[in-house]
Scaffold this active site. Sequence first.
Site, PDB file in Angstrom:
ATOM      1  N   LEU A  35       0.007   1.719  -0.917  1.00 46.43           N
ATOM      2  CA  LEU A  35      -1.137   1.507  -1.799  1.00 46.43           C
ATOM      3  C   LEU A  35      -1.303  -0.003  -1.899  1.00 46.43           C
ATOM      4  O   LEU A  35      -0.317  -0.727  -2.028  1.00 46.43           O
ATOM      5  CB  LEU A  35      -0.876   2.084  -3.200  1.00 46.43           C
ATOM      6  CG  LEU A  35      -0.838   3.606  -3.344  1.00 46.43           C
ATOM      7  CD1 LEU A  35      -0.512   3.995  -4.784  1.00 46.43           C
ATOM      8  CD2 LEU A  35      -2.142   4.239  -2.906  1.00 46.43           C
ATOM      9  N   ASP A  36      -2.547  -0.490  -1.815  1.00 45.60           N
ATOM     10  CA  ASP A  36      -2.725  -1.939  -1.898  1.00 45.60           C
ATOM     11  C   ASP A  36      -2.426  -2.423  -3.314  1.00 45.60           C
ATOM     12  O   ASP A  36      -2.229  -1.634  -4.240  1.00 45.60           O
ATOM     13  CB  ASP A  36      -4.107  -2.366  -1.391  1.00 45.60           C
ATOM     14  CG  ASP A  36      -5.260  -1.807  -2.200  1.00 45.60           C
ATOM     15  OD1 ASP A  36      -5.154  -1.752  -3.442  1.00 45.60           O
ATOM     16  OD2 ASP A  36      -6.283  -1.437  -1.593  1.00 45.60           O
ATOM     17  N   ARG A  37      -2.357  -3.717  -3.482  1.00 47.72           N
ATOM     18  CA  ARG A  37      -1.911  -4.325  -4.738  1.00 47.72           C
ATOM     19  C   ARG A  37      -2.749  -3.888  -5.929  1.00 47.72           C
ATOM     20  O   ARG A  37      -2.241  -3.690  -7.036  1.00 47.72           O
ATOM     21  CB  ARG A  37      -1.944  -5.854  -4.598  1.00 47.72           C
ATOM     22  CG  ARG A  37      -1.225  -6.598  -5.702  1.00 47.72           C
ATOM     23  CD  ARG A  37      -1.241  -8.091  -5.469  1.00 47.72           C
ATOM     24  NE  ARG A  37      -2.538  -8.669  -5.691  1.00 47.72           N
ATOM     25  CZ  ARG A  37      -3.013  -8.998  -6.897  1.00 47.72           C
ATOM     26  NH1 ARG A  37      -2.284  -8.813  -7.978  1.00 47.72           N
ATOM     27  NH2 ARG A  37      -4.211  -9.514  -7.024  1.00 47.72           N
TER      28      ARG A  37
END
Length: 195
Positions: free
Chosen positions: A38-40
């Site tokens: 999952l991206d930041r």
Amino acid sequence: MFNKPFGCVTARRDTLYPTVMDYFSELHNDRLNPVGRLDRETTGLLLITDDGNWNQQLTHPAYHKKKTYLFTVLGDLTEDRRQFLENGILLKGSPVPTSPAKITLFKKDTLANILDTLHPEVRNAVRTNLPSHPVTYGEITISEGRKRQIRRMMKAVHCCVIELKRISIDDIHLDESLAPGKWKEIFPFEKNSPV
């Protein structure tokens, strides 16, 4: 099962940001790995495992595991745009269209009404938009995992994701009682498992 908070990266170590693995240091298990990424800025369901085969079954494109997310976008996600995304769309830099997606639209609002509810970093990024700028809420299910795929899909129809939360991977659903940054052990292989 980990409820990933905003701001940490899906990595073992990072020089700029906290990582999801920082939350598991007390377990002293170097074999633990995130299942996918999952991206930041994305929150929600992230699975962590030391079972490489299970990790592969959940992440390899050949298995077509469905992943469902709640989203908030800055922009008007019209019915035409929704259908366009559901049918598959060419993303910038890719010669292959996305696999069909399923999108359900919940409601529309304006930026002025939701600005105070956004993460401070997001609020700062969108504050130059008009207060009357439309906002659309919905749910999207995809069966592939290209880099920043949902954000890129929405950008292709002139919408900007301002909130994104994964709520399920196949039949594993995020326990809503799990606070951001918290985790619990689950047993998805057991027949009567609660997940």
